[in-house]
Design a protein around this motif. Sequence first.
Motif, PDB file in Angstrom:
ATOM      1  N   LYS A   1       0.835  -1.213   0.000  1.00  0.00           N
ATOM      2  CA  LYS A   1       0.000   0.000   0.000  1.00  0.00           C
ATOM      3  C   LYS A   1       0.866   1.259   0.000  1.00  0.00           C
ATOM      4  CE  LYS A   1      -3.152  -0.214   3.182  1.00  0.00           C
ATOM      5  NZ  LYS A   1      -4.106  -0.573   4.241  1.00  0.00           N
TER       6      LYS A   1
ATOM      7  N   LYS B   1      -6.624   5.410  -3.006  1.00  0.00           N
ATOM      8  CA  LYS B   1      -7.035   4.391  -2.038  1.00  0.00           C
ATOM      9  C   LYS B   1      -8.212   3.567  -2.550  1.00  0.00           C
ATOM     10  CE  LYS B   1      -5.505   6.527   2.235  1.00  0.00           C
ATOM     11  NZ  LYS B   1      -5.886   6.975   3.576  1.00  0.00           N
TER      12      LYS B   1
ATOM     13  N   THR C   1       0.775   3.973  -2.965  1.00  0.00           N
ATOM     14  CA  THR C   1       0.491   5.375  -2.634  1.00  0.00           C
ATOM     15  C   THR C   1       1.588   6.284  -3.177  1.00  0.00           C
ATOM     16  OG1 THR C   1      -0.730   4.700  -0.665  1.00  0.00           O
ATOM     17  CG2 THR C   1       0.044   6.977  -0.733  1.00  0.00           C
TER      18      THR C   1
END
Length: 124
Positions: A100, A110, A104
Amino acid sequence: GTGIAPFRSMIFSEEFKKQPPVKSWALLGVREEDELLYEKELSDHPGVVWAPCVSRPKAENGPWFKGRVTDWLRAQNESFPWKETQYYLCGGTAMIDEVKQILTERGVEKTSIHQEIYYRDPKN
Protein backbone atom coordinates in the motif's frame (compact mmCIF):
# COMPACT_ATOMS: atom_id res chain seq x y z
CA GLY A 1 1.63 -18.79 -1.04
CA THR A 2 -1.97 -19.86 -0.49
CA GLY A 3 -3.04 -16.21 -0.62
CA ILE A 4 -3.19 -16.64 -4.41
CA ALA A 5 -6.30 -18.86 -4.08
CA PRO A 6 -8.88 -16.02 -4.03
CA PHE A 7 -7.32 -14.50 -7.14
CA ARG A 8 -7.30 -17.82 -8.93
CA SER A 9 -11.04 -18.02 -8.25
CA MET A 10 -11.53 -14.52 -9.65
CA ILE A 11 -9.55 -15.28 -12.82
CA PHE A 12 -11.55 -18.44 -13.50
CA SER A 13 -14.93 -16.90 -12.63
CA GLU A 14 -17.70 -16.46 -15.19
CA GLU A 15 -17.65 -12.69 -14.61
CA PHE A 16 -13.95 -12.49 -15.49
CA LYS A 17 -14.54 -14.60 -18.61
CA LYS A 18 -17.48 -12.43 -19.73
CA GLN A 19 -15.77 -9.10 -19.07
CA PRO A 20 -12.04 -9.67 -18.84
CA PRO A 21 -9.86 -6.70 -17.99
CA VAL A 22 -7.48 -5.45 -20.64
CA LYS A 23 -4.65 -7.03 -18.71
CA SER A 24 -4.16 -8.66 -15.32
CA TRP A 25 -1.04 -9.38 -13.32
CA ALA A 26 -1.01 -12.29 -10.90
CA LEU A 27 1.82 -11.88 -8.42
CA LEU A 28 2.64 -14.60 -5.95
CA GLY A 29 5.36 -14.22 -3.38
CA VAL A 30 6.98 -17.27 -1.80
CA ARG A 31 10.30 -18.08 -0.18
CA GLU A 32 11.28 -21.08 -2.31
CA GLU A 33 10.22 -22.09 -5.81
CA ASP A 34 8.67 -25.37 -4.67
CA GLU A 35 6.03 -23.29 -2.84
CA LEU A 36 4.64 -21.84 -6.09
CA LEU A 37 0.98 -22.75 -6.59
CA TYR A 38 -1.16 -22.83 -9.75
CA GLU A 39 1.89 -21.96 -11.84
CA LYS A 40 0.88 -23.80 -15.01
CA GLU A 41 -2.77 -22.76 -15.09
CA LEU A 42 -2.10 -19.09 -14.29
CA SER A 43 0.89 -18.73 -16.62
CA ASP A 44 -1.16 -20.19 -19.49
CA HIS A 45 -4.30 -18.13 -18.83
CA PRO A 46 -4.97 -15.59 -21.61
CA GLY A 47 -4.83 -11.99 -20.49
CA VAL A 48 -2.96 -12.82 -17.28
CA VAL A 49 0.69 -11.97 -16.73
CA TRP A 50 2.02 -14.52 -14.27
CA ALA A 51 4.69 -12.93 -12.07
CA PRO A 52 5.96 -15.33 -9.42
CA CYS A 53 8.36 -13.79 -6.92
CA VAL A 54 10.74 -16.07 -5.03
CA SER A 55 12.72 -14.47 -2.23
CA ARG A 56 15.05 -17.39 -1.39
CA PRO A 57 15.20 -19.67 -4.43
CA LYS A 58 17.11 -22.92 -4.21
CA ALA A 59 18.05 -22.78 -7.90
CA GLU A 60 20.24 -20.01 -9.28
CA ASN A 61 17.97 -19.25 -12.22
CA GLY A 62 14.34 -19.84 -12.97
CA PRO A 63 11.23 -18.37 -14.57
CA TRP A 64 10.55 -16.16 -11.59
CA PHE A 65 11.50 -12.78 -10.23
CA LYS A 66 14.16 -13.16 -7.54
CA GLY A 67 12.90 -11.12 -4.62
CA ARG A 68 9.70 -10.24 -2.85
CA VAL A 69 6.46 -8.98 -4.38
CA THR A 70 7.36 -5.55 -3.03
CA ASP A 71 10.70 -5.72 -4.86
CA TRP A 72 8.87 -6.61 -8.09
CA LEU A 73 6.59 -3.60 -7.67
CA ARG A 74 9.52 -1.28 -7.00
CA ALA A 75 11.23 -2.59 -10.15
CA GLN A 76 8.32 -1.46 -12.36
CA ASN A 77 8.90 1.82 -14.13
CA GLU A 78 6.61 4.69 -15.06
CA SER A 79 5.18 2.80 -18.05
CA PHE A 80 3.40 0.41 -15.66
CA PRO A 81 -0.28 1.45 -15.50
CA TRP A 82 -0.12 2.43 -11.83
CA LYS A 83 -3.14 4.72 -11.76
CA GLU A 84 -5.30 2.74 -14.21
CA THR A 85 -5.15 -0.51 -12.23
CA GLN A 86 -7.32 -2.01 -9.50
CA TYR A 87 -5.18 -3.78 -6.88
CA TYR A 88 -6.37 -6.79 -4.90
CA LEU A 89 -4.04 -7.70 -2.06
CA CYS A 90 -3.97 -10.79 0.11
CA GLY A 91 -1.23 -11.68 2.55
CA GLY A 92 0.35 -10.80 5.84
CA THR A 93 -0.06 -7.43 7.49
CA ALA A 94 3.51 -6.25 6.87
CA MET A 95 3.41 -7.12 3.16
CA ILE A 96 0.02 -5.48 2.68
CA ASP A 97 1.19 -2.33 4.46
CA GLU A 98 4.38 -2.18 2.37
CA VAL A 99 2.51 -2.71 -0.91
CA LYS A 100 0.00 0.00 0.00
CA GLN A 101 2.89 2.37 0.74
CA ILE A 102 4.49 1.63 -2.66
CA LEU A 103 1.18 2.12 -4.46
CA THR A 104 0.49 5.37 -2.63
CA GLU A 105 3.96 6.64 -3.57
CA ARG A 106 3.12 5.84 -7.21
CA GLY A 107 -0.04 7.95 -7.03
CA VAL A 108 -2.57 5.12 -6.76
CA GLU A 109 -5.85 6.22 -5.17
CA LYS A 110 -7.03 4.39 -2.04
CA THR A 111 -10.25 3.46 -3.84
CA SER A 112 -8.19 1.36 -6.26
CA ILE A 113 -6.65 -0.75 -3.47
CA HIS A 114 -8.63 -3.68 -2.08
CA GLN A 115 -7.24 -5.90 0.61
CA GLU A 116 -7.82 -9.10 2.49
CA ILE A 117 -5.41 -9.73 5.31
CA TYR A 118 -4.62 -13.44 5.16
CA TYR A 119 -2.95 -13.43 8.55
CA ARG A 120 -2.20 -10.74 11.06
CA ASP A 121 1.19 -10.47 12.70
CA PRO A 122 0.51 -10.75 16.45
CA LYS A 123 3.17 -8.05 17.06
CA ASN A 124 1.11 -5.49 15.06
